[in-house]
Design a protein around this motif. Structure first.
Motif, PDB file in Angstrom:
ATOM      1  N   ARG A 146       0.822  -1.212   0.000  1.00 50.79           N
ATOM      2  CA  ARG A 146       0.000   0.000   0.000  1.00 50.79           C
ATOM      3  C   ARG A 146       0.853   1.257   0.000  1.00 50.79           C
ATOM      4  NH1 ARG A 146      -2.594   0.427   6.079  1.00 50.79           N
ATOM      5  NH2 ARG A 146      -0.693  -0.025   7.249  1.00 50.79           N
TER       6      ARG A 146
ATOM      7  N   SER B 267      -7.704   0.453  -3.884  1.00 51.29           N
ATOM      8  CA  SER B 267      -8.979  -0.035  -3.359  1.00 51.29           C
ATOM      9  C   SER B 267      -9.056  -1.559  -3.414  1.00 51.29           C
ATOM     10  CB  SER B 267     -10.130   0.580  -4.159  1.00 51.29           C
ATOM     11  OG  SER B 267     -10.102   1.986  -4.089  1.00 51.29           O
TER      12      SER B 267
ATOM     13  N   ARG C  48      -7.048  -3.011  -0.532  1.00 55.21           N
ATOM     14  CA  ARG C  48      -7.772  -2.968   0.740  1.00 55.21           C
ATOM     15  C   ARG C  48      -8.883  -4.021   0.776  1.00 55.21           C
ATOM     16  NH1 ARG C  48      -5.620  -2.040   4.856  1.00 55.21           N
ATOM     17  NH2 ARG C  48      -3.993  -2.964   3.550  1.00 55.21           N
TER      18      ARG C  48
ATOM     19  N   SER D  78     -10.694  -3.183  11.821  1.00 49.68           N
ATOM     20  CA  SER D  78      -9.968  -3.131  10.557  1.00 49.68           C
ATOM     21  C   SER D  78     -10.903  -2.891   9.379  1.00 49.68           C
ATOM     22  CB  SER D  78      -9.195  -4.433  10.343  1.00 49.68           C
ATOM     23  OG  SER D  78     -10.077  -5.530  10.295  1.00 49.68           O
TER      24      SER D  78
ATOM     25  N   ALA E 290     -10.996   0.176   6.763  1.00 49.47           N
ATOM     26  CA  ALA E 290     -10.974  -0.083   5.319  1.00 49.47           C
ATOM     27  C   ALA E 290     -12.146   0.600   4.619  1.00 49.47           C
ATOM     28  CB  ALA E 290     -11.007  -1.586   5.061  1.00 49.47           C
TER      29      ALA E 290
ATOM     30  N   THR F 247     -11.345   4.209   4.339  1.00 50.83           N
ATOM     31  CA  THR F 247     -10.318   4.412   3.310  1.00 50.83           C
ATOM     32  C   THR F 247     -10.916   4.334   1.916  1.00 50.83           C
ATOM     33  OG1 THR F 247      -8.627   3.474   4.772  1.00 50.83           O
ATOM     34  CG2 THR F 247      -8.107   3.582   2.423  1.00 50.83           C
TER      35      THR F 247
END
Length: 324
Positions: A59, A117, A120, A228, A232, A235
């Motif tokens: 990432r 994306s 993730r 998490s 995500a 994000t």
């Protein structure tokens, strides 16, 4: 009669002086934040390449690619803006090369957001297979594919530009300022630009929204990964906002064409300056703000780069003074 001519001359000089002040003001308002964010982006890129943790994590490698493309795009855009503000015209080959490089980096940003994306999505939905799927080799291949697709698009635009009869021109010196509008020569180039931008926007939006839906479904089925998955989801939402802002440049030309047909040239220049800040400068500054604030590791590294080197020297001198 002489008084009338003098008043007309004074009015023309006043409008020219007002235009000069306005150009200087807009140039300052765009150059100062642009230089500040170029410095931040440069510091972040240097930080991402200075530590093994950032170099070996997928990432962060993708983030470096995104920051690099945004930095080049911002630099070239500001350069062309200052050249136009100084009333300087370029030749068609120079303007074409600069615009094609800017177009290349502009296409890299949304494609990189799509890859980020998907990374993730794999990290949340397939956590046990993430290390096997998202490897350094696969990340490098994804970055190479992003640049290859963007380069193919730029080469297609170059071939479309070759259809213009440059031999019929008296000189290669441009009569207008260098911009994407000035090298949009011929209807086929405009049609291709619209078709590609529409395809890129739709495909990138579908990919990011599908990743977001997959993360939401995975979060509801596995309660142990709520923290998490929530990070995500946030994000991916930020990626969607970034995608919309980065692809907002696709409406830049249609807006300018519509405005140019209805308002005077001075108003058109003002609208163009405002759109330049909102569409080109602000989206390129968003990546450094998002990841410089949200990511804990990058935040600590940036704080170390920007602050700690200056604060350590006085502490060192104080410790030496205490020992003596």
């Amino acid at each position: 009669m002489s008084s009338v001519n003098q008043s007309v001359t004074n009015g023309t000089a006043g409008s020219q002086y007002q235009g000069l002040l306005e150009r200087a003001l807009f140039s300052t308002l765009t150059t100062v934040p642009c230089c500040a964010f170029l410095f931040i982006n440069g510091t972040m890129m240097f930080t991402l390449r200075s530590k093994a943790l950032f170099r070996d994590t997928s990432r962060y490698v993708l983030l470096f690619n995104l920051l690099f493309a945004d930095t080049v795009q911002m630099s070239l855009g500001q350069l062309l803006y200052l050249v136009a503000a100084c009333r300087t015209t370029l030749t068609y080959p120079v303007c074409g090369v600069v615009n094609m490089i800017a177009k290349l980096t502009n296409e890299v940003s949304p494609l990189t957001l799509v890859v980020m994306s998907l990374e993730r999505y794999v990290a949340v939905c397939f956590p046990l297979r993430h290390a096997a799927i998202i490897t350094a080799r696969n990340t490098a291949a994804a970055v190479a594919a992003v640049w290859a697709v963007s380069s193919l698009n730029v080469l297609t635009r170059v071939f479309l530009l070759l259809e213009f009869p440059f031999k019929e021109l008296d000189s290669l010196q441009m009569k207008d300022f260098c911009s994407e509008v000035s090298i949009m020569i011929g209807p086929r180039s405009n049609q291709y630009d619209r078709a590609y931008n529409c395809f890129l926007f739709v495909s990138a939006t579908v990919a990011i929204i599908s990743s977001y839906i997959g993360v939401v479904v995975a979060a509801r089925s596995a309660s142990s990964t709520d923290a998490s998955s929530r990070r995500a989801r946030n994000t991916l939402l930020l990626h969607l906002v970034q995608l919309g802002l980065s692809l907002s440049s696709t409406v830049y030309l249609p807006i300018l064409i519509a405005v140019s047909r209805t308002v005077a040239r001075l108003v058109f220049v003002r609208v163009q300056n405002v759109l330049y800040v909102c569409i080109f400068i602000f989206p390129r500054c968003l990546s450094s703000l998002i990841y410089g604030i949200r990511d804990h590791a990058i935040r600590l590294a940036l704080r170390h780069r920007l602050c700690c080197h200056q604060s350590r020297r006085p502490r060192a001198t104080k410790s030496v003074a205490r020992r003596t």
